[in-house]
Design an enzyme around this catalytic site. Structure first.
Site, PDB file in Angstrom:
ATOM      1  N   HIS A 114      48.991  47.960  31.258  1.00  0.00           N
ATOM      2  CA  HIS A 114      49.572  46.609  31.353  1.00  0.00           C
ATOM      3  C   HIS A 114      48.619  45.652  32.071  1.00  0.00           C
ATOM      4  O   HIS A 114      48.220  44.624  31.531  1.00  0.00           O
ATOM      5  CB  HIS A 114      50.877  46.642  32.160  1.00  0.00           C
ATOM      6  CG  HIS A 114      51.975  47.470  31.576  1.00  0.00           C
ATOM      7  ND1 HIS A 114      52.629  47.147  30.417  1.00  0.00           N
ATOM      8  CD2 HIS A 114      52.555  48.606  32.021  1.00  0.00           C
ATOM      9  CE1 HIS A 114      53.571  48.033  30.172  1.00  0.00           C
ATOM     10  NE2 HIS A 114      53.550  48.930  31.132  1.00  0.00           N
TER      11      HIS A 114
HETATM   12  C1  BDR Z   1      54.222  45.577  35.069  1.00  0.00           C
HETATM   13  O1  BDR Z   1      55.147  46.153  35.977  1.00  0.00           O
HETATM   14  C2  BDR Z   1      54.466  46.961  36.895  1.00  0.00           C
HETATM   15  O2  BDR Z   1      55.139  48.171  37.105  1.00  0.00           O
HETATM   16  C3  BDR Z   1      53.075  47.165  36.368  1.00  0.00           C
HETATM   17  O3  BDR Z   1      52.152  47.263  37.439  1.00  0.00           O
HETATM   18  C4  BDR Z   1      52.832  45.918  35.550  1.00  0.00           C
HETATM   19  O4  BDR Z   1      52.335  44.870  36.350  1.00  0.00           O
HETATM   20  C5  BDR Z   1      54.547  46.082  33.670  1.00  0.00           C
HETATM   21  O5  BDR Z   1      55.841  45.698  33.305  1.00  0.00           O
END
Ligand code: BDR
Ligand code: CA
Length: 324
Positions: free
Chosen positions: A249
């Protein structure tokens, strides 16, 4: 044109935040001026300790400022995600005997994160880009505290939201927007150039090939071995995304700056739903809601050349320990 793009990275580390930091720090196209922490995946103190720890391993001697920011969202209680990232936020690596965290790890906080963001944006001769990898609380607070200074920013690159991909906390909401929807909405309303990297693209970017770990783990440099161990533990402990894959992500947001040609962008004026119902954290184009406010459109990544993006991210991570 500057030789490299000056950036401030606001983060809630987080396994994928750690990989995003590594990617940014290993990329000559970017000049990381400061790292600021926000409560999100883990509580603020843990996240700040993680950021200091990561900077010591990944950027020793580079003197990158570390600021500690908001301990909770603008108007809500904090929701964390230890079930995704482990109780230490880093898949347990900070307790691993080779990578144990020293007790003094959080003593090098330079300043309040909101002030750090404002100072870096206001004082840099070259416009600074803020890369936001967690809930948008610090960025929204900076916009509230000194809107004139923040207008000097080149833009804000956000990992968050979902356009058509569904949520990862509720059917509509992605984690960062769910945790602090008021902050996310304030950033979308800021009028600054905003690039949004939503689940629509991050769900396409997964480290599923074990050779990534073996390539990293087999490298002699401590930084590469550290990232290999981090990915190995995240996968082994099932701190993963969909289908047993580790989703990239936050590295995806960094990648939109490094390799914009790999992303398909659409222009949408956006709102983020508030309240506590099923619209909490839901990102919507204002055209979906005729009563929505008039807003400057954001650039939203809706598709990505996934194989190329994963390959380039992995190559940078493998090379993270290379000299200069
Ligand atoms: C986002 O949520 C967090 O858990 C991850 O680091 C990322 O920034 C993904 O939905
Ligand atoms: Ca994050």
């Amino acid at each position: 044109m500057p030789a490299s793009i000056p950036v401030v990275i606001d983060t809630d580390p987080g396994v994928d935040d750690a990989l995003a930091l590594a990617l940014a720090l290993a990329s000559p196209e970017l000049s990381v001026r400061a790292v600021t922490t926000v409560a999100g995946n883990v509580d603020l103190a843990t996240g700040t300790a993680n950021a200091g720890y990561l900077l010591r391993i990944l950027a020793p001697g580079r003197g990158i400022r570390l600021g500690q920011g908001c301990a909770k969202p603008l108007a809500r209680d904090l929701v964390t995600a230890e079930e995704v990232h482990g109780s230490d936020g880093l898949a347990g690596i900070t307790g691993h005997e080779g990578w144990r965290r020293r007790s003094a790890d959080s003593t090098d906080i330079a300043a309040d994160a909101v002030d750090v963001i404002i100072e870096e944006v206001a004082q840099s001769p070259e416009p600074v880009t803020v890369i936001a990898l967690g809930p948008l609380t610090n960025v929204a607070a900076a916009l509230q505290r000194d809107p004139a200074a923040m207008r000097r920013a080149a833009g804000i690159v956000v990992m968050g939201g979902s356009l058509h991909a569904g949520g990862n906390v509720t059917p509509r909401a992605e984690f960062n927007f769910y945790v602090d929807p008021e902050a996310a909405d304030a950033v979308m309303a800021s009028g600054l150039p905003v690039v949004v990297t939503p689940l629509d693209v991050t769900h396409q970017l997964a480290v599923s090939d074990e050779t990534v770990e073996s390539r990293l783990l087999s490298r002699p440099e401590p930084r590469s071995a550290f990232l290999g161990e981090l990915i190995r533990r995240a996968r082994a402990e099932q701190f993963t995304g969909r289908g047993g894959k580790l989703l990239l992500h936050d590295p995806a947001a960094v990648a939109t700056l490094l390799w914009p040609e790999l992303f398909t962008m659409q222009s949408h004026a956006l709102t983020v739903g508030g309240g506590d119902g099923d619209q909490r954290g839901a990102m919507r184009p204002t055209t979906d809601n005729d009563a929505g406010p008039e807003r400057t459109p954001s650039q939203v990544a809706v598709d990505v050349a996934a194989d190329s993006a994963v390959k380039r991210i992995v190559e940078r991570l493998v090379a993270v320990g290379d000299p200069g």
